[in-house]
Design a protein around this motif. Structure first.
Motif, PDB file in Angstrom:
ATOM      1  N   TYR A 103       0.781  -1.161   0.016  1.00  0.00           N
ATOM      2  CA  TYR A 103      -0.046  -0.035   0.177  1.00  0.00           C
ATOM      3  C   TYR A 103       0.917   1.296   0.035  1.00  0.00           C
ATOM      4  O   TYR A 103       0.997   1.937   1.166  1.00  0.00           O
ATOM      5  N   HIS A 105       2.000   5.294  -1.054  1.00  0.00           N
ATOM      6  CA  HIS A 105       1.097   6.162  -1.155  1.00  0.00           C
ATOM      7  C   HIS A 105       0.585   6.478  -2.488  1.00  0.00           C
ATOM      8  O   HIS A 105      -0.442   7.223  -2.947  1.00  0.00           O
ATOM      9  N   PRO A 109      -3.153   3.492  -2.800  1.00  0.00           N
ATOM     10  CA  PRO A 109      -3.250   4.195  -1.391  1.00  0.00           C
ATOM     11  C   PRO A 109      -4.002   3.992  -0.229  1.00  0.00           C
ATOM     12  O   PRO A 109      -5.312   3.285  -0.645  1.00  0.00           O
ATOM     13  N   PHE A 110      -3.636   3.692   0.881  1.00  0.00           N
ATOM     14  CA  PHE A 110      -4.578   2.894   1.964  1.00  0.00           C
ATOM     15  C   PHE A 110      -5.683   3.766   2.395  1.00  0.00           C
ATOM     16  O   PHE A 110      -6.791   3.124   2.541  1.00  0.00           O
TER      17      PHE A 110
ATOM     18  N   GLN B  97       2.316  12.983   0.397  1.00  0.00           N
ATOM     19  CA  GLN B  97       1.117  13.672  -0.067  1.00  0.00           C
ATOM     20  C   GLN B  97       0.204  14.102   1.052  1.00  0.00           C
ATOM     21  O   GLN B  97      -0.003  13.599   2.183  1.00  0.00           O
ATOM     22  N   SER B 100      -2.434  11.477   3.311  1.00  0.00           N
ATOM     23  CA  SER B 100      -1.603  10.212   3.638  1.00  0.00           C
ATOM     24  C   SER B 100      -0.361  10.367   4.196  1.00  0.00           C
ATOM     25  O   SER B 100       0.075   9.400   4.947  1.00  0.00           O
ATOM     26  N   HIS B 105       5.226   5.125   6.078  1.00  0.00           N
ATOM     27  CA  HIS B 105       5.539   3.746   6.254  1.00  0.00           C
ATOM     28  C   HIS B 105       6.573   3.474   7.682  1.00  0.00           C
ATOM     29  O   HIS B 105       6.419   2.675   8.204  1.00  0.00           O
ATOM     30  N   PHE B 110       0.532   2.339   8.759  1.00  0.00           N
ATOM     31  CA  PHE B 110      -0.938   2.471   8.785  1.00  0.00           C
ATOM     32  C   PHE B 110      -1.453   0.961   9.168  1.00  0.00           C
ATOM     33  O   PHE B 110      -2.626   0.751   9.683  1.00  0.00           O
ATOM     34  N   TYR B 146     -10.259  13.753   3.648  1.00  0.00           N
ATOM     35  CA  TYR B 146      -9.710  13.196   2.274  1.00  0.00           C
ATOM     36  C   TYR B 146     -11.103  12.873   1.501  1.00  0.00           C
ATOM     37  O   TYR B 146     -10.985  13.212   0.270  1.00  0.00           O
TER      38      TYR B 146
END
Lengths: 336, 336
Positions: A103, A105, A109-110, B97, B100, B105, B110, B146
Motif C-alpha cells: 500500500y 502512497h 493508497p491505503f 502527499q 496520507s 511507512h 497504517f 480526504y
C-alpha cells in the motif's frame, strides 16, 4: 573538493570516517534479536534494501543517490519470513518495507481502502470506519501475516540513509550475526554507492549556485565484501547482487565478483528485466565438496517468470525458494 | 562528461532538452481541472513539492538529488484545501502527499492502525478488520477531510522525478493556470536542483566503478522564475522558497531573488529551523500601490511557532493563513 582522490581500504575507511550516532543503540537491539532467534533455533537472514546516499555537504541539502525503491528487499523479506527465517531488515529510510509495501502512497493508497459508514443508527455514536469490500480479502491476508510476524518477533528493522551509515551498520551487524555461523544468510540487495565523498572534503554549507557549473570528484567506496567474507562473518552464506544496464556485462562481472571475494552467490539482474529475470552465478559444486576439490568453473542458473500469463507472481518468491534450498545444503555441511 | 559547461537560458533549455513522455497527457488533465475550478469560481494554487533528481546516466542507476521528504508541500496543500482553494499538487514521485502523509511507512505505519477481530460469532464468517480504538478519532478526521476533497474534486495530483520533468511541467502548468489571472497562486516549495546534466553529455550505461574516482561536471539550471513572471503567467501570485544552511545568507538571498525576478514573496527557511521558523520577504507596500509607487525597500515578516508548548501545531497552518490573506488583497486589486 579539488583534492586528489584517496584510495580507501576498508580498514582506512573505518579509521577515518565517523560512525553514525545511533550505531551502539542499533547494535544493542540487533544483539538481543539475534540471541532470541538463536535460542529459538531459527535461521536468520540479513536483508539490505534500498539505495544509499552520498551527501555533498555537511549540512546536507544535496546528495548523490542510487536508484532503488526497495522492492526487491521488501518483497524478499516477506518470503523469507514465510519460509521460517527471522529477518533483520536493514533498509534506506522511507524505502519500501515488508507488508506495508502493498500500500504505497501512490499505488493502492491505503486511505482508498477505507470507508466511513454514515448509516450508524444512533446519532450520538461516531461514524464507523470500514474496509472497502473489494479490498478486504487482500488486506486481511497482508494484515494477518503482519500480525503473525509481530507476535512471533521474527522481524527486526534497521534504518540507514548515507553510504557511511550503511557501511558501519553492515560491519557491526555482520559481526553480531557471525555467532550463528552457517545459520546466518546475508542477502545484500541494497543499491550501494560505489563512490563517496570523504568527510574531510565536504563543504560545510549548501554549495552555492551562481558560480558556474558544479564539479564533484568522489573517491571509491572500499570493497567491503572482502573483509566481510574474510573477517566479519564466520561461514555466513553471502548473496550479493549485480545490477547492470548493459546485459553483456552481467555474467562476466558476477563471475569476477565471486572470484575476487570468494562468497557464495551473485544474483545478476538487468535494470529493465529485473522484475521477471535474474541469474544465479556461483562456483560449480560448491556445497558438499571441500574447497580444495572445487574446479575453477562457474555455473549460471536463470530464473524467469512469465508476467504475461502470471501477472500476480513475484520473482522474489522463486529467488527465496532457491536460496532457502541452497542455504539448507550449506548448513548441512556444517552438521556433518 | 568532460565537455565544457554550457550556459542555458530557459529558451535554449527547452529547445535542447526533450519533454517528458507523459507531458501532453498530464496537461490535458490539468486543463480540464482548471476549467472546472474556474467554472466554480475557485482560486487555484499550484503546490510543488519534494526534490528533483539529476540522472547521471540515460539508463539511470545513479542520480543527484535534493533533500526533501515533501512535508512542507503536502502539509501546506491540506491547509490550502481547508481554506477553500483548489490544489494542483505537483510532487516528486513517492514524496509525501496530503492526507496520507499522516501515515508514513516509518512513523505511524497504517497497518498498526488496524486490528483483526477474531471474536466473530459465526465460524463461517471471515474475521472483521477494525481500527485500533486509540487511533480512531484522528483517522476519522483525516479520512473525512480526504473523502470531502475527493467528492469536491478540488485536488489534482501530478508527478515528477527529474529536474527536466519538473521544468517542462512547471512551464506547461503555469501557462494553463494563467487563464485564472490573479486568482492563481504558485507555491513553489519543491527543492529544485540548481544543476543538471544535459542529455547530450550523459553516459548511456551505468558508470563503471573500478576506474578510479568519479568526476561529475554539471551545468546550471536556467533561472525559470524570470520567464515565469514575465511570460508564462499573467498576474499570478508567485511564492518561492529559499532554503539555506547558513542563516546569514537567508535575507540577502531572498531579497536578491525578488529584485531579480520581480515576483511577490520569498519564504526563507533555515534547514535546521524550518519546522518552527520562516521569514516572508517581499517588497514594501506591494499590494494597493501601483508598481511606479513602490520604493525599493523590502519588508520581512517572521513567523514562529513554539513547539515546546504547542507540539501539535504545524507552521504551514500559519504560512497558508498569511498567504491567503495576501492573495486576497492581491485579487482585490484585480477587481478594482
Amino acid at each position: 573538493m579539488t583534492n586528489e582522490p584517496t584510495s580507501f581500504s576498508a580498514e582506512s575507511y573505518f579509521a577515518t570516517q565517523p560512525p553514525p550516532a545511533t550505531l551502539d543503540h542499533d547494535i544493542a537491539g540487533v544483539r538481543s534479536f539475534v540471541a532470541r532467534q538463536q535460542a529459538a533455533g531459527r535461521k536468520v537472514v540479513l536483508v539490505t534494501s534500498g539505495g544509499t546516499t552520498v551527501p555533498l555537504e555537511l549540512n546536507v541539502v544535496r546528495f548523490l543517490d542510487n536508484f532503488s525503491a526497495g522492492t526487491r528487499g521488501a518483497t524478499s523479506a516477506e518470503y523469507f519470513l514465510k519460509a521460517g527465517y527471522a529477518v533483520l531488515f536493514m533498509h534506506r529510510q522511507f524505502s519500501l518495507q515488508p507488508f506495508s509495501r502493498h500500500y504505497s502512497h501512490s499505488t493502492n493508497p491505503f486511505l482508498d481502502l477505507l470507508d466511513i459508514d454514515k448509516s450508524t443508527t444512533s446519532s450520538s455514536q461516531d461514524p464507523q470506519i470500514g474496509v472497502t469490500p473489494e479490498k478486504r480479502a487482500h488486506l486481511l491476508q497482508v494484515l494477518t501475516a503482519y500480525k503473525q510476524v509481530q507476535a512471533a518477533g521474527t522481524l527486526h528493522t534497521l534504518t540507514f540513509v548515507t553510504v557511511n551509515d550503511y557501511l558501519w551498520l553492515l560491519r557491526a551487524v555482520s559481526q553480531e550475526l557471525s555467532v550463528l555461523n552457517r545459520k546466518a544468510m546475508y542477502y545484500l540487495a541494497a543499491a550501494v554507492s560505489d563512490f563517496f565523498l570523504p568527510r574531510q572534503k565536504m563543504s560545510e554549507h549548501k554549495i552555492q549556485s551562481g558560480k558556474g557549473s558544479l564539479h564533484i570528484e568522489m573517491d571509491q567506496v572500499p570493497k567491503i565484501l572482502k573483509p566481510m567474507v574474510d573477517e566479519w562473518t564466520r561461514n555466513g552464506y553471502i548473496v550479493s547482487f549485480k545490477l547492470e544496464t548493459d546485459q553483456a556485462l552481467l555474467i562476466p562481472k558476477a563471475r569476477a565478483s565471486i572470484e575476487r571475494y570468494g562468497h557464495q552467490v551473485v544474483i545478476g539482474n538487468d535494470l529493465n528485466r529485473r522484475k521477471f529475470e535474474v541469474v544465479f552465478v556461483s562456483r560449480k559444486n560448491l556445497t558438499g565438496a571441500s574447497s580444495e576439490g572445487r574446479d575453477n568453473g562457474f555455473e549460471e542458473n536463470w530464473l524467469r517468470i512469465d508476467l504475461s500469463t502470471d501477472h500476480e507472481k513475484e520473482i522474489e518468491e522463486d529467488i527465496v525458494k532457491e536460496l532457502v534450498k541452497r542455504h539448507g545444503d550449506w548448513t548441512c555441511v556444517d552438521s556433518e
